[in-house]
Design an enzyme around this catalytic site. Structure first.
Site, mmCIF file in Angstrom:
data_model
loop_
_atom_site.group_PDB
_atom_site.id
_atom_site.type_symbol
_atom_site.label_atom_id
_atom_site.label_comp_id
_atom_site.label_asym_id
_atom_site.label_seq_id
_atom_site.Cartn_x
_atom_site.Cartn_y
_atom_site.Cartn_z
ATOM 1 N N LEU A 125 0.791 -1.249 0.031
ATOM 2 C CA LEU A 125 -0.108 -0.001 -0.006
ATOM 3 C C LEU A 125 0.940 1.395 0.009
ATOM 4 C CD1 LEU A 125 -2.670 -0.814 2.607
ATOM 5 C CD2 LEU A 125 -2.988 -1.011 0.210
ATOM 6 N N GLY A 177 7.869 3.620 3.419
ATOM 7 C CA GLY A 177 8.399 4.932 3.731
ATOM 8 C C GLY A 177 9.804 4.281 4.593
ATOM 9 N N GLY A 230 9.336 1.494 7.032
ATOM 10 C CA GLY A 230 9.016 0.044 6.377
ATOM 11 C C GLY A 230 7.863 -0.026 5.499
ATOM 12 N N VAL A 253 4.153 -0.833 4.072
ATOM 13 C CA VAL A 253 2.987 -1.205 4.435
ATOM 14 C C VAL A 253 2.160 -2.128 3.344
ATOM 15 C CG1 VAL A 253 0.604 -0.433 5.223
ATOM 16 C CG2 VAL A 253 2.612 0.931 5.468
ATOM 17 N N ASP A 285 6.749 13.307 11.872
ATOM 18 C CA ASP A 285 6.731 13.139 10.537
ATOM 19 C C ASP A 285 5.618 13.167 9.728
ATOM 20 O OD1 ASP A 285 7.984 12.377 7.814
ATOM 21 O OD2 ASP A 285 7.932 10.237 8.274
#
Ligand SMILES: *[C@@H]1O[C@H](CO)[C@@H](O)[C@H](O)[C@H]1NC(C)=O
Ligand SMILES: *[C@@H]1O[C@H](CO)[C@@H](O)[C@H](O)[C@H]1NC(C)=O
Ligand SMILES: *[C@@H]1O[C@H](CO)[C@@H](O)[C@H](O)[C@H]1NC(C)=O
Ligand SMILES: *[C@@H]1O[C@H](CO)[C@@H](O)[C@H](O)[C@H]1NC(C)=O
Ligand SMILES: *[C@@H]1O[C@H](CO)[C@@H](O)[C@H](O)[C@H]1NC(C)=O
Ligand SMILES: *[C@@H]1O[C@H](CO)[C@@H](O)[C@H](O)[C@H]1NC(C)=O
Ligand SMILES: *[C@@H]1O[C@H](CO)[C@@H](O)[C@H](O)[C@H]1NC(C)=O
Ligand SMILES: *[C@@H]1O[C@H](CO)[C@@H](O)[C@H](O)[C@H]1NC(C)=O
Length: 831
Positions: free
Chosen positions: A521, A524, A527, A529, A640
Site C-alpha cells: 500500500l 516509507g 518500513g 505497508v 513526520d
C-alpha cells in the site's frame, strides 16, 4: 562584565585628582609598595587573564568589584570575584594593597574594609610581612606568597562560581572546609545567589547542585573510574574529569590534555544550571558542552520515589520502575510526578527474591555504602535484608580509596533521584518478588509443586496456542521472558485491549501473499505497508518495520501496547503486532481510500477533493494532532506529519498514521545505522534540521506545510514551482506579501471554495511555518482559528525556506549528525 572603561577612569581620576598622573600597570605581580587601584590591572604572563576593577552592570548606577577575567574574551569573562557581597561604589577611592601583615585587603578611602585574604598565618612573622608578593598565574590563579615563597593564600582555594582547569575543588571535608561554587545573584550582580554546587556533605561520590539547602540536581555517582573522559567532537579533544586523593582529602578537577588549545570552564549560572562551557572563537560565543538540569525531569526528585526520569526516549519524561505504578494516577497523567510510584504487588521477601536489572542508570540518592564486599557478598547483603530495595556494585579500577577497591551500594527505603540515560550510568538492581514463592513453607511447596507445574504446563500449552511465534527456540525465549519478566507482561496481555495482541506470523505471510508487491500500500523509511486479507475476508494493513529497529522485544511490546491505547477518530487504529525473529510487524485497520497525497497530488483524482472536503480534512488532522499533543496521556510528537501519512477512510475523513514511531524506534535513537525516517525534507522545521531540537511546534510546522499543500494542491517541493521558488512556502509568502494569495489556490477547487476560507488557511499555514517555534501557534489555537472565522490572526513574518537539496533525490539516506545530543538523525526522502 567589561573592565572599567579606561576613559571613565581617566575622567574620574582627572576630575577628582586633576594633577595626579594616570598610572597603568601591566605587571603580573602585586607588590607591597605598589597597590592596585581602578584603571590598572595585573596580567598573567601569557596575557590570558587579568585582575583588576570591573563593573558587571550595564545600568547607570554601577557597582565595582575586584576580580579576574579572561582578557581576550569580550563577554561573560569574569571567573573570580573578591568582594562579591561588598561592592565598591566609588572606584576612584578603592585600592587593593598589602596590609601591615602579609594579607591583601581591598578598602576604600573612608577606611572601610571590603575584602581581605584574612590569613592568620600570614601575620606570624614580621620578616614575611615585608617581603610578600601576589602573582596572577597563567591558569587564572591569584597567588599570595611569603617572601620565602610559601603559598599563603590563592584564589583557587576560594572559588566563586567558576571552576577553571588546573583548579582542585575539594569535595571532602575531613580536615578542611568543603569547597563549593556559589552562583551569582544575576548576571549583573556577583553577590552570592541561591544556587551552589559541591559534594554531598555525606558522600563525596556524588556532587549536588543546591537551591538554598535543597538538592536541585545530582551528578552521576562516581563509579569505578576516578578519571572520566568525554570526547568533544568540535575541538577534537577529550575533556577529563578527575577525582584525586591529595593528603586526606578528595579533590575534583577537569581539563583538556593540552590546556592552551581551547578555553573551557565549569560554572554554575544564576539560574542553577551547572555548565561546562567552551569558548568558540569563531563565533565569539560560549558554547555549552554540557548543561544541567536540562529538563524539568532532570531536577532532583521530580519523578518522586520509585519513579525515574527516562532520558532515552524522544520525550523525556518520568516513568515508574517495572512492576510499579503511580501513587496518584490523575496527577501522573497531568504530568505531576512528585508523588512517585509504588509496587503493584507488595514485596513478599521470600527466598527466591530476584532483582530487576536496569542498565545505564543514574543510581538513586541516599545510598548506604558498605565497605569491603565482593559482588556476591553485596547481593547477599541486599537479599538477606528485606528493607533493602536495591543495590549497585562496582570495583574501582584506579587508585582505590581507603585501600578498598569495592563499591557496594545498598538502598534502604525509597529510591529517589533516579534517571535513565543512553550510554552512560550504571546497572541498578531493584528488588522484585521471586517468581515462584507464593508459599513460604517448603512443605507446602512440596504439596503444591505438582499442582503448580501441571498448571504451568496448561498455561504453556495455551500460550503456545495463542501466540505461535514460529521456531521453537523463539517460543522458548518468549516463554522465558514471560516467566522471568516482571508481572507487567501478563497484566498487559490481559488488559492490553488489542484486537490481535499477537497474531500468527504465518497467517500474515498468507494474508499478504508473502508480502508481495501487489499487496503493497505504501512505503516509507519505517518500513513498507501491505494490505492483508484473512481467509474470512477480514482486511487489515500490516506495517513491516525496517529491520534493525534494534529495540528489544519487551520495550517494543510495551511501546506498541501504549500506542495502541491511543484512540481517536482521526488516528489510524493500531490493532496489534507480531514479532517473529527479527521481523516486527504492526497491524493497523485498513482504510480503502489510501493516503491524502495519492489523491491531492494526482491530476485526475484531486477533483474528488473539493474545498469543503479539504477543509474538513484539515480540521480532522488538526483534531488528531491536538489529541496526540495534548489529550493523550503520552503527549506524542509525530515528527513526520505529511500528506502521505494522512489516510482517508470511506467518508474521506482523515486519519493520521505513523504516530508514535519515534517512540517505537525510540531507545535506539543513538544508533547511526538504522534506516529510520524521523522527518521528511520540506516538512521538517529549521530548528529540527539544524539543531535536532523538536517540540510540538515542530509538528505545527509540518502541519503548516500540509495546509499549504492542501490549499494549493501542490507538493512542498513541487517541480513546476521550483524554477522561481525553492518551495511552496516561498511561493505562498511571495503571493501573500503582494496580496495575490488567491493565485495560490488550487485551480481545481476555485469553483467550490470560499475564498475567505482558503486565504485564511494560507494565513494560518504561514503562521505555522514561521522560523521561530515561539512564533508558531499551538494546535489548540489552530483549531480555534479554523473553526471560528471571526478570530483575527496575527500577521505572519517571512518564513524560513528549505530547499530540497540535490543529493539524495535517488532516495539515498542523508545523515545530519547532531553532535550536541550525540544523536544522529537519518532523514530519508519521502518518495
Ligand atoms: C577573618 O577570619 C576570622 C577567623 O577566621 C574571622 O573571625 C573574621 O571575621 C575574618 N575577618 C574578615 C574581615 O573576614
Ligand atoms: C605562627 O605562629 C604560631 C605561634 O607563634 C606558630 O605556632 C605557627 O606555627 C606559626 N605559623 C607559621 C605558618 O609560621
Ligand atoms: C532565592 O530564594 C528565595 C526564596 O528562598 C527567593 O525569594 C529569591 O527570589 C531567590 N533569589 C533568586 C535570585 O532566585
Ligand atoms: C528554588 O527554591 C525556591 C524556594 O526555596 C523556589 O521558589 C524556586 O522556584 C527554586 N528554584 C528553582 C529553579 O527551582
Ligand atoms: C573555527 O574555524 C576554523 C577554520 O574555519 C576551523 O578549523 C575550526 O574547527 C573552528 N573552530 C571551532 C571551535 O568551531
Ligand atoms: C544487566 O544489564 C546489563 C546491560 O544489559 C548487562 O551488561 C549486565 O551484565 C546485566 N547484569 C546482570 C547481572 O545480568
Ligand atoms: C575485607 O574483608 C576480608 C574478609 O572478608 C578481610 O580479610 C580483609 O581484611 C578486609 N579488608 C579490609 C581493608 O577491611
Ligand atoms: C536491614 O538494614 C537496615 C539498615 O542497615 C537495618 O537497620 C536493619 O536492622 C536490617 N534488618 C535486618 C533484618 O537485618
Amino acid at each position: 562584565m567589561d573592565p572599567l572603561p579606561i576613559h571613565t577612569i581617566i575622567c574620574l581620576v582627572c576630575w577628582s585628582f586633576c594633577l595626579l598622573p594616570f598610572y597603568a600597570s601591566s605587571s603580573s605581580r602585586l607588590l607591597p609598595d605598589k597597590p592596585l587601584s581602578a584603571g590598572s590591572t595585573i596580567t598573567s604572563d601569557d596575557g590570558t587573564f587579568a585582575l583588576g576593577f570591573f563593573s558587571p552592570s550595564s545600568s547607570s548606577t554601577k557597582y565595582y568589584y575586584v576580580g579576574i577575567w579572561y582578557r581576550n574574551i569580550p563577554e561573560d569573562n569574569v571567573v573570580w570575584v573578591a568582594n562579591r557581597a561588598m561592592p565598591i561604589t566609588d572606584p576612584s577611592s578603592a585600592t587593593l594593597a598589602f596590609t601591615s601583615g602579609s594579607n591583601l585587603a581591598l578598602s576604600d578611602t573612608s577606611g572601610q574594609l571590603l575584602w581581605t585574604t584574612n590569613i592568620s598565618a600570614a601575620r606570624n612573622s614580621s620578616s614575611e610581612a615585608t617581603g610578600g608578593e601576589a602573582t596572577l598565574d597563567n591558569n587564572g590563579n591569584f597567588i599570595l606568597r611569603s617572601s620565602h615563597g610559601t603559598i599563603l593564600w590563592q584564589s583557587f582555594d576560594y572559588p566563586t562560581d567558576t571552576h577553571l582547569p588546573g583548579m582542585n575543588l575539594r569535595i571532602t571535608h575531613k580536615m578542611h572546609a568543603l569547597q563549593q561554587l556559589i552562583s551569582w545573584r544575576n548576571p549583573q550582580d556577583p553577590s552570592p545567589g541561591n544556587f551552589s554546587y559541591s559534594a554531598d556533605p555525606d558522600e563525596f561520590r556524588q556532587r549536588i547542585t543546591w537551591n538554598g539547602s535543597t538538592p536541585y540536581r545530582r551528578s552521576l555517582v562516581w563509579n569505578n573510574n576516578l578519571v572520566v573522559g568525554k570526547y568533544i567532537e568540535s575541538i577534537k579533544s577529550t575533556i577529563y574529569y578527575t577525582l584525586q586523593i591529595i593528603g586526606d582529602e578528595v579533590y575534583a578537577s577537569f581539563g583538556l590534555p593540552v590546556p592552551s588549545v581551547s578555553v573551557v570552564l565549569m560554572k554554575i549560572d544564576y539560574l542553577g544550571k551547572m555548565k561546562t562551557q567552551i569558548w568558540n572563537s569563531n563565533s565569539s560565543k560560549w558554547t555549552d558542552l554540557y548543561s544541567g538540569p536540562n529538563q524539568e525531569c532532570n531536577k532532583f526528585g521530580y519523578c518522586g520515589p520509585f519513579g525515574y526520569c527516562d532520558n532515552t526516549q524522544p520525550i523525556v519524561t518520568c516513568k515508574c520502575f517495572d512492576g510499579f505504578e503511580p501513587n496518584n494516577k490523575q496527577d501522573w497523567m497531568a504530568r505531576r510526578f512528585s508523588q512517585g510510584c509504588h509496587r503493584m504487588e507488595a514485596l513478599r521477601c521470600g527466598q527466591g527474591d530476584g532483582f530487576l536489572n536496569m542498565s545505564t542508570m543514574k543510581i538513586p540518592d541516599q545510598f548506604l555504602y558498605v565497605k569491603n564486599r565482593s559482588l556476591d557478598e553485596c547481593i547477599a547483603e541486599c537479599t538477606s535484608n528485606c528493607s533493602c530495595m536495591a543495590y549497585a556494585y562496582s570495583t574501582m579500577r584506579t587508585n582505590a580509596i581507603d585501600e578498598d577497591d569495592t563499591r557496594c551500594l545498598l538502598w534502604i527505603g525509597d529510591l529517589i533521584g533516579t534517571e535513565k540515560f543512553i550510554g552512560q550510568g550504571e546497572n541498578l538492581y531493584i528488588r522484585v518478588n521471586g517468581p515462584s514463592d507464593k508459599n513460604r513453607k517448603s512443605n507446602v511447596l512440596k504439596i503444591t509443586l505438582p499442582v503448580v507445574s501441571s498448571l504451568l504446563i496448561i498455561i504453556c500449552v495455551c500460550l503456545a496456542w495463542i501466540c505461535s511465534f514460529g521456531g521453537k527456540q523463539r517460543n522458548k525465549k518468549i516463554w522465558k521472558k514471560l516467566m522471568s519478566g516482571t508481572s507487567s507482561t501478563s497484566i498487559e496481555l490481559r488488559d492490553g485491549n488489542l484486537k490481535y495482541p499477537f497474531i500468527n506470523f504465518q497467517e500474515i505471510v498468507l494474508a499478504t501473499n508473502n508480502f508481495s508487491n501487489s499487496n503493497m500500500l505504501g512505503h516509507g523509511g519505517f518500513g513498507n505497508v501491505y494490505k492483508a486479507t484473512l481467509e474470512d475476508g477480514t482486511e487489515f494493513a500490516v506495517k513491516r518495520l525496517s529491520k534493525g529497529s534494534g529495540q528489544g522485544e519487551l520495550e517494543f511490546r510495551n511501546e506498541v501496547i501504549l500506542i495502541a491505547k491511543l484512540q481517536h477518530k482521526n488516528l489510524v487504529r493500531l490493532l496489534g503486532f507480531c514479532i517473529h525473529g527479527d521481523e516486527k510487524l504492526l497491524i493497523y485497520e485498513y482504510l480503502p481510500n489510501k493516503s491524502l497525497d495519492a489523491m491531492l497530488f494526482d491530476a485526475t483524482r484531486k477533483s474528488m477533493l473539493d474545498w469543503p472536503i479539504r477543509f474538513e480534512i484539515t480540521k480532522g488532522v488538526a483534531r488528531g494532532l491536538l489529541y496526540l499533543h495534548q489529550d493523550s496521556r503520552l503527549k506524542i510528537i509525530h515528527r513526520d506529519l505529511k500528506a502521505s501519512n494522512i489516510l482517508l477512510d470511506a467518508e474521506m475523513s482523515p486519519k493520521i498514521s505513523d504516530f508514535g514511531m519515534a517512540r517505537i524506534f525510540g531507545s535506539n535513537q543513538q544508533q547511526e545505522n538504522t534506516n529510520r525516517v524521523v522527518g521528511t525534507y520540506g516538512y521538517m522545521p529549521p530548528e529540527y534540521v539544524l539543531k535536532g531540537v523538536f517540540s510540538v511546534k515542530s509538528d505545527v510546522y509540518s502541519f503548516g506545510v500540509l495546509l499549504l499543500e492542501i490549499v494549493s494542491g501542490s507538493k512542498i517541493s513541487s517541480v513546476h514551482l521550483k524554477a522561481d521558488f525553492p518551495s511552496i512556502i516561498a511561493y505562498a509568502w511571495s503571493l501573500w506579501k503582494d496580496g495575490n494569495t488567491k493565485d495560490f489556490v488550487d485551480s481545481s477547487i476555485v469553483d467550490s471554495c470560499s475564498l475567505n476560507e482558503t486565504i485564511r488557511c494560507v494565513h494560518i499555514g504561514l503562521l505555522c511555518v514561521q522560523g521561530s517555534p515561539n512564533a508558531r501557534p499551538l494546535v489548540s489555537s489552530i483549531m480555534s482559528f479554523l473553526e471560528n472565522g471571526d478570530i483575527s490572526l496575527p500577521p505572519p513574518k517571512e518564513p524560513v525556506y528549505f530547499a530540497e537539496d540535490n543529493h539524495g533525490t535517488d532516495g539515498a539516506a542523508e545523515n545530519i549528525v547532531n553532535s550536541k545530543n550525540n544523536m544522529s538523525i537519518t532523514a530519508l526522502k519521502g518518495r
